[in-house]
Design an enzyme around this catalytic site. Structure first.
Site, PDB file in Angstrom:
ATOM      1  CG  HIS A  65      -0.517   0.321   2.493  1.00  0.00           C
ATOM      2  ND1 HIS A  65      -0.138  -0.639   3.415  1.00  0.00           N
ATOM      3  CD2 HIS A  65      -0.343   1.512   3.111  1.00  0.00           C
ATOM      4  CE1 HIS A  65       0.244  -0.028   4.522  1.00  0.00           C
ATOM      5  NE2 HIS A  65       0.129   1.269   4.362  1.00  0.00           N
ATOM      6  CG  ASP A 111       0.294  -4.040   2.672  1.00  0.00           C
ATOM      7  OD1 ASP A 111       0.578  -3.434   1.617  1.00  0.00           O
ATOM      8  OD2 ASP A 111       0.085  -3.467   3.761  1.00  0.00           O
ATOM      9  CD  GLN A 198      -2.613   5.352  10.697  1.00  0.00           C
ATOM     10  OE1 GLN A 198      -2.621   5.519  11.902  1.00  0.00           O
ATOM     11  NE2 GLN A 198      -3.056   4.236  10.136  1.00  0.00           N
ATOM     12  N   GLY A 199       2.241   6.269   8.963  1.00  0.00           N
ATOM     13  CA  GLY A 199       3.557   6.747   8.553  1.00  0.00           C
ATOM     14  C   GLY A 199       4.655   5.727   8.805  1.00  0.00           C
ATOM     15  CG  ASP A 200       5.539   4.048  12.408  1.00  0.00           C
ATOM     16  OD1 ASP A 200       6.547   4.761  12.221  1.00  0.00           O
ATOM     17  OD2 ASP A 200       4.856   4.093  13.448  1.00  0.00           O
ATOM     18  CB  SER A 201       2.586   1.838   6.354  1.00  0.00           C
ATOM     19  OG  SER A 201       1.425   1.414   6.968  1.00  0.00           O
TER      20      SER A 201
END
Ligand code: ARG
Length: 250
Positions: A65, A111, A198-201
């Site tokens: 993603h 993913d 969020q942002g660590d993905s």
């Protein structure tokens, strides 16, 4: 110059008293020298939106993603820069992006993605997990990233890390009906408080220098009974190794 000294002194003072601050969520600042394979991904303007893991001199594993719908032209990988506001390390352009062909959305699995760098970097890469032993529930894993330090907070300026135990597939199924043990692994604490956000993905879940997970999804961040869900790298080892060996750039 004097202002710089003052700022440095203040940073030390406040840094020293910030131990209760949530980082990643509930983690701490970590040194990139100890984790040279952790990278972040930006758009062409330099805005960080995901993390990644260097697994070969020109290959970065990240989340599907994080990569889907992007062009190599509009994407950069930043290697060796712990502080986003510094100019340390290297900003590297891409020559290719491969997204797992089965990827549709994070909570459906698959993913994972591999970015090919236009130039080789010298930082030490991480290893891909082999076998199942590191997925034993309770294994102490470590997640890293520049993402939010709480659900409402902005993304972190500095690299953060947090120790998270691997959660059993049964416990994670209780937490999420969409959890699939073939393609995902959970990590975290039933009571919450520590998690990626969020942002660590796309960033790493490791045991030592071995990549076992890719930060993928979760309901909110660090909520009780809601673990972080990571792509199960062991399930994608062969296809990832194929991409890592590939010189054509998907
Ligand atoms: N999907 C998020 C991202 O794009 C990562 C979410 C991780 N969430 C969690 N609760 N562990 O950065």
């Amino acid at each position: 110059m004097r202002l710089g000294v003052l700022v440095a002194v203040l940073a030390v003072l406040f840094g020293g008293t910030a131990a209760a601050d949530p980082r990643v969520v509930g983690g701490d600042r970590v040194s990139i020298a100890d984790h040279p394979w952790v990278v972040y991904i930006t758009d062409a303007s330099g805005n960080q939106f995901c993390g990644g893991t260097l697994v070969a001199p020109t290959k970065v594993v990240t989340a599907g993603h994080c990569a889907v719908g992007r062009t190599a032209r509009s994407t950069r990988v930043v290697v060796g820069r712990e502080d986003k506001q510094s100019t340390k390390g290297k900003v590297v352009r891409l020559s290719g992006i491969w997204v797992h062909p089965d990827y549709t959305s994070a909570d459906q699995g698959s993913d994972v993605a591999v970015l090919t760098l236009r130039e080789a970097v010298t930082a030490r890469p991480a290893q891909l997990v082999q076998g199942e032993s590191l997925y034993a529930p309770g294994t102490k894993a470590f997640a890293l990233g520049w993402g939010r330090t709480s659900e409402q907070a902005p993304a972190s300026r500095y690299l953060m890390g947090v120790t998270l135990p691997v959660v059993s597939d049964d416990d994670c199924e209780q937490s999420y009906s969409l959890f699939k043990a073939e393609s995902m692994v959970c990590a975290g604490y039933r009571e919450g408080g520590k998690d990626t956000c969020q942002g660590d993905s796309g960033g790493p879940l490791v045991v030592g220098d071995t990549l076992i997970g890719v930060t993928s999804w979760g309901e909110g961040c660090a909520r009780p009974d809601k673990y972080g869900v990571y792509s199960r790298v062991g399930a994608y080892r062969d296809v990832l190794l194929q991409q890592i060996a590939s010189t054509t750039t998907g």
